[in-house]
Design an enzyme around this catalytic site. Structure first.
Site, PDB file in Angstrom:
ATOM      1  N   GLU A  38       0.857  -1.195   0.000  1.00 15.50           N
ATOM      2  CA  GLU A  38       0.000   0.000   0.000  1.00 15.50           C
ATOM      3  C   GLU A  38       0.897   1.251   0.000  1.00 15.50           C
ATOM      4  O   GLU A  38       1.933   1.263   0.673  1.00 15.50           O
ATOM      5  CB  GLU A  38      -0.831  -0.060   1.295  1.00 15.50           C
ATOM      6  CG  GLU A  38      -1.726   1.117   1.576  1.00 15.50           C
ATOM      7  CD  GLU A  38      -2.433   0.946   2.942  1.00 15.50           C
ATOM      8  OE1 GLU A  38      -2.019   0.095   3.771  1.00 15.50           O
ATOM      9  OE2 GLU A  38      -3.415   1.673   3.163  1.00 15.50           O
ATOM     10  N   LYS A 109      -9.477   2.115  -1.887  1.00 16.79           N
ATOM     11  CA  LYS A 109      -9.673   1.447  -0.582  1.00 16.79           C
ATOM     12  C   LYS A 109     -11.011   1.818   0.035  1.00 16.79           C
ATOM     13  O   LYS A 109     -11.299   3.010   0.261  1.00 16.79           O
ATOM     14  CB  LYS A 109      -8.522   1.817   0.349  1.00 16.79           C
ATOM     15  CG  LYS A 109      -8.500   1.056   1.673  1.00 16.79           C
ATOM     16  CD  LYS A 109      -7.258   1.431   2.474  1.00 16.79           C
ATOM     17  CE  LYS A 109      -7.111   0.612   3.741  1.00 16.79           C
ATOM     18  NZ  LYS A 109      -5.867   0.948   4.484  1.00 16.79           N
ATOM     19  N   CYS A 142      -4.886  -3.425   2.523  1.00 22.87           N
ATOM     20  CA  CYS A 142      -4.634  -3.531   3.955  1.00 22.87           C
ATOM     21  C   CYS A 142      -5.873  -3.817   4.791  1.00 22.87           C
ATOM     22  O   CYS A 142      -6.424  -4.894   4.733  1.00 22.87           O
ATOM     23  CB  CYS A 142      -3.890  -2.282   4.425  1.00 22.87           C
ATOM     24  SG  CYS A 142      -2.861  -2.648   5.880  1.00 22.87           S
ATOM     25  N   VAL A 169       0.001  -2.671  10.608  1.00 17.18           N
ATOM     26  CA  VAL A 169       0.606  -2.295  11.891  1.00 17.18           C
ATOM     27  C   VAL A 169       0.054  -3.142  13.036  1.00 17.18           C
ATOM     28  O   VAL A 169       0.645  -3.190  14.107  1.00 17.18           O
ATOM     29  CB  VAL A 169       0.403  -0.796  12.204  1.00 17.18           C
ATOM     30  CG1 VAL A 169       1.208   0.063  11.240  1.00 17.18           C
ATOM     31  CG2 VAL A 169      -1.067  -0.393  12.156  1.00 17.18           C
TER      32      VAL A 169
HETATM   33  C1  ACM Z   1      -3.833  -0.209   7.175  1.00 12.79           C
HETATM   34  O1  ACM Z   1      -4.946  -0.357   6.671  1.00 12.79           O
HETATM   35  N1  ACM Z   1      -2.866   0.393   6.529  1.00 12.79           N
HETATM   36  C2  ACM Z   1      -3.554  -0.708   8.529  1.00 12.79           C
END
Ligand code: ACM
Length: 263
Positions: A38, A109, A142, A169
């Site tokens: 990402e 996203k 992510c 994370v």
């Molecule tokens: C994330 O969605 N970058 C934790």
């Protein structure tokens, strides 16, 4: 076919450096499809709107897509990569699918994580798998992983392989992907970042352990938590077509949506 994650450390704002790293890593191991993290070109933590203004790119005319187009053509490969998108002044945390003959598609996203909500708009287009020859690819970014509906939607749309660009994370995703892949009988490539990023008053540590997961939940390759590396698995993507788990159980047809609480 050979599918690969590109696990790398990205430096915030150093687009040329990050592109060079990604290119070198892709040249280090052969594959047919590479998945990059990402926001691999810009880094993750924006702290001001003007940073986003100067670093986000139009798709596909911006520098990053143009570089990826050249790499994909030269290597005769497909590339999925996460980047900040500027769509007429609207900013999205996006990923692009680029092929040897040009730009193919963008995913914006849908499930934004934490401070991303300060900078990006949530994706405005439904989950759709993209046809590539005789297989279909699904793009996720992510935090999308934590919503089972995301991967399910792509699987129901016929995706064989989920291309999951990540800057993880939290410590849960890699193990969760075993279940996500099994419940959809689908392949997934999670390409994560490593290293720390200190911006403003926040320091984030990215968890690495990029992973290629098979439809039966087998982890085909898992990266380390701290090294830049390319992980490759040779797969038969057509394995993901057969959703029969036993002679009498089909993962999609056995669902009972009329009895599920969806809202
Ligand atoms: C994330 O969605 N970058 C934790």
């Amino acid at each position: 076919m050979k599918i690969a994650f590109v696990q790398m450390n990205c430096v915030f704002g150093a687009v040329d450096r990050n592109l060079f790293q990604a290119s070198q890593l892709m040249d280090s191991k052969e594959a047919d499809l590479y998945v990059l993290p990402e926001l691999f070109n810009t880094g993750y933590q924006f702290t001001r709107k003007d940073e986003l203004n100067s670093l986000a790119e139009t798709i596909p005319s911006g520098l990053t897509c143009q570089m990826l187009l050249k790499i994909a053509a030269r290597k005769d490969v497909y590339i999925v990569a996460g980047l900040a998108e500027n769509a007429d002044g609207k900013f999205y945390n996006s990923s692009v699918l680029i092929g040897p003959r040009g730009y193919i598609s963008t995913y914006r996203k849908i499930h934004l994580f934490d401070d991303e909500k300060l900078w990006f708009l949530p994706g405005d287009m439904p989950f759709r798998a993209v046809q590539i020859g005789d297989l279909k690819l699904g793009l996720l970014i992510c935090f999308d992983w934590i919503f089972p509906e995301a991967m399910r939607s792509l699987a129901l749309d016929g995706a064989n392989i989920i291309c999951h660009s990540a800057n993880l994370v939290l410590p849960y995703c890699q193990d969760a992907m075993v279940t996500r892949c099994l419940e959809n009988f689908i392949f997934a490539v999670t390409a994560n970042r490593i290293g720390a990023e200190n911006r403003g008053n926040k320091s984030l540590q990215f968890t690495g352990k990029s992973q290629i997961t098979a439809p039966d939940g087998t982890i085909l390759v898992r990266g380390s938590s701290s090294a830049q590396e390319v992980g490759v698995a040779e797969i038969d993507p057509l394995l993901a077509w057969d959703k029969n788990i036993t002679g009498r159980n089909h993962l999609f047809n056995d669902r009972r949506p009329e009895l599920y609480k969806l809202r």
